[in-house]
Design a protein around this motif. Sequence first.
Motif, PDB file in Angstrom:
ATOM      1  N   LYS A 123      35.265  -5.678  -5.314  1.00  0.00           N
ATOM      2  CA  LYS A 123      34.294  -6.104  -4.226  1.00  0.00           C
ATOM      3  C   LYS A 123      33.162  -4.971  -4.118  1.00  0.00           C
ATOM      4  O   LYS A 123      33.690  -3.693  -3.997  1.00  0.00           O
ATOM      5  N   THR A 124      32.155  -5.269  -3.635  1.00  0.00           N
ATOM      6  CA  THR A 124      31.037  -4.414  -3.059  1.00  0.00           C
ATOM      7  C   THR A 124      31.313  -3.364  -2.011  1.00  0.00           C
ATOM      8  O   THR A 124      31.279  -2.110  -2.221  1.00  0.00           O
ATOM      9  N   GLU A 125      32.315  -3.752  -1.133  1.00  0.00           N
ATOM     10  CA  GLU A 125      32.908  -2.815  -0.532  1.00  0.00           C
ATOM     11  C   GLU A 125      33.610  -1.775  -0.899  1.00  0.00           C
ATOM     12  O   GLU A 125      33.485  -0.491  -0.479  1.00  0.00           O
ATOM     13  N   LYS A 180      27.104  -6.196  10.370  1.00  0.00           N
ATOM     14  CA  LYS A 180      27.927  -7.052   9.716  1.00  0.00           C
ATOM     15  C   LYS A 180      27.760  -8.281  10.390  1.00  0.00           C
ATOM     16  O   LYS A 180      28.390  -9.475   9.640  1.00  0.00           O
ATOM     17  N   TYR A 240      19.658  -7.918   1.923  1.00  0.00           N
ATOM     18  CA  TYR A 240      19.961  -6.653   1.225  1.00  0.00           C
ATOM     19  C   TYR A 240      20.250  -5.326   1.915  1.00  0.00           C
ATOM     20  O   TYR A 240      19.704  -5.261   2.989  1.00  0.00           O
ATOM     21  N   ASP A 241      21.124  -4.555   1.446  1.00  0.00           N
ATOM     22  CA  ASP A 241      21.112  -3.187   1.965  1.00  0.00           C
ATOM     23  C   ASP A 241      20.409  -2.287   1.073  1.00  0.00           C
ATOM     24  O   ASP A 241      20.738  -2.198  -0.190  1.00  0.00           O
ATOM     25  N   HIS A 255      23.652  -8.742  -0.944  1.00  0.00           N
ATOM     26  CA  HIS A 255      24.680  -9.508  -0.099  1.00  0.00           C
ATOM     27  C   HIS A 255      24.385 -11.306  -0.586  1.00  0.00           C
ATOM     28  O   HIS A 255      25.469 -11.868  -0.801  1.00  0.00           O
ATOM     29  N   ASN A 256      23.302 -11.667  -0.305  1.00  0.00           N
ATOM     30  CA  ASN A 256      22.692 -12.869  -0.601  1.00  0.00           C
ATOM     31  C   ASN A 256      21.400 -13.005  -0.553  1.00  0.00           C
ATOM     32  O   ASN A 256      20.805 -11.822  -0.771  1.00  0.00           O
ATOM     33  N   ASP A 264      32.045  -9.936  -5.295  1.00  0.00           N
ATOM     34  CA  ASP A 264      31.469 -10.779  -4.296  1.00  0.00           C
ATOM     35  C   ASP A 264      30.041 -10.455  -3.984  1.00  0.00           C
ATOM     36  O   ASP A 264      29.569 -10.888  -2.930  1.00  0.00           O
ATOM     37  N   GLY A 265      29.426  -9.773  -5.067  1.00  0.00           N
ATOM     38  CA  GLY A 265      27.861  -9.849  -4.746  1.00  0.00           C
ATOM     39  C   GLY A 265      27.145  -8.880  -6.148  1.00  0.00           C
ATOM     40  O   GLY A 265      27.700  -9.112  -7.030  1.00  0.00           O
ATOM     41  N   LEU A 273      26.136 -10.754   7.951  1.00  0.00           N
ATOM     42  CA  LEU A 273      27.172 -10.898   6.781  1.00  0.00           C
ATOM     43  C   LEU A 273      27.635 -12.389   6.760  1.00  0.00           C
ATOM     44  O   LEU A 273      28.089 -12.829   7.864  1.00  0.00           O
TER      45      LEU A 273
END
Length: 375
Positions: free
Chosen positions: A328-330, A372, A350-351, A345-346, A300-301, A375
Amino acid sequence: MSSSLRPVPSRWRRAASIVLAAGWTCPETATPPSRPPPAEGFRLLLLQRSPHQGFMPGAHVFPGGVLDAADRSADWLGLFAPHHGPPGFGLGPAPLSRAAFPSLPDTGDSNADNTGALPEDVAFRICAVREAFEEAGVLLLRPRTSPPGPAPRPGLALEPPPGLAAWRARVRRDPRHFLRLCAHLDCTPDIWALHNWSAWLTPFHRSATRRFDTAFFLCCLREPPPVYPDLAEVVGYQWSSPSETTESFLSKEIWLAPPQFYEVRRLANFASFSDLHKFCLGRALEGLERWLPIILLTADGMVHLLPGDELYLEDSDFLENLMSTEKKTEEIMKEGKQFHRIVIHNRHLYDIHVTVQSKHKHVYPKNSVVSKSHL
């Protein structure tokens, strides 16, 4: 995790970029005039690239560009003499080189003259100063009669000369004209005001057509100089503090590529302009960390892995490869402990996750994780 091999090796071009940090105690030079000084006490110059550019169209970037043979020409020796010259040009001992990985193949830079007389740390600084003039009309020059070595306090950009537009047009057509401009003004590029900061390699991506090996320098100026975008490659600009830049990015007012976002967040460590300048002087001989981000595609990312991260592999195969996973990223984040990564994320979210210790007296960004709700 799997990888996807690119069939044709990339061609690398060497480049230099300059992070201009200006003290901001006098709001009358700001735009608009009523804008209050930032909490950090300094702002960074960001240039907006034309949407018609082939590389990072529309992005906000630091001034910079590709190294040209003119930047390392032996003709510069006469201009730097008699006060400055080989081997050190007053820059002091050469900084230590860091990180053997990755070893690049041919840079593919047809403009670089590898037999040039100037050492690389001088040539790259000249390139960065020239690009700041070409793109923004900012002249980081110093009178030839100035004492050798770096100044103990931040300097000032030179006032733009008469006929700025004509000179810029000449330099854009042929970078050799930059030396002629400096000789006309009886100045040299102020290479001593540029401090080693970082070095980034463009990561492999299936859609990438250009890849660069870019040295980043940081220059502290007592006050912001006038900026004149060239209206060709650069269509706008802004002076923003690290916190202001982050907010503009998250609110989708500007777009930053991951390396620029990382550097902005790294600069957010400094509470004052004087702290930043002292820091640059204090680590002058430590050299650069040269990083090749490795891209991990998740379900997902996307994650940009940096040296020190537990998933980062110092393997030359990743010059031309992506990593991928069905997770998934998480899930990836929950499984790990040793992080040095940018989570994408998009396009505007960014994190940054950093749990590793910084090296060579540098600073890494603090964890920068958006709530969150974004998001």
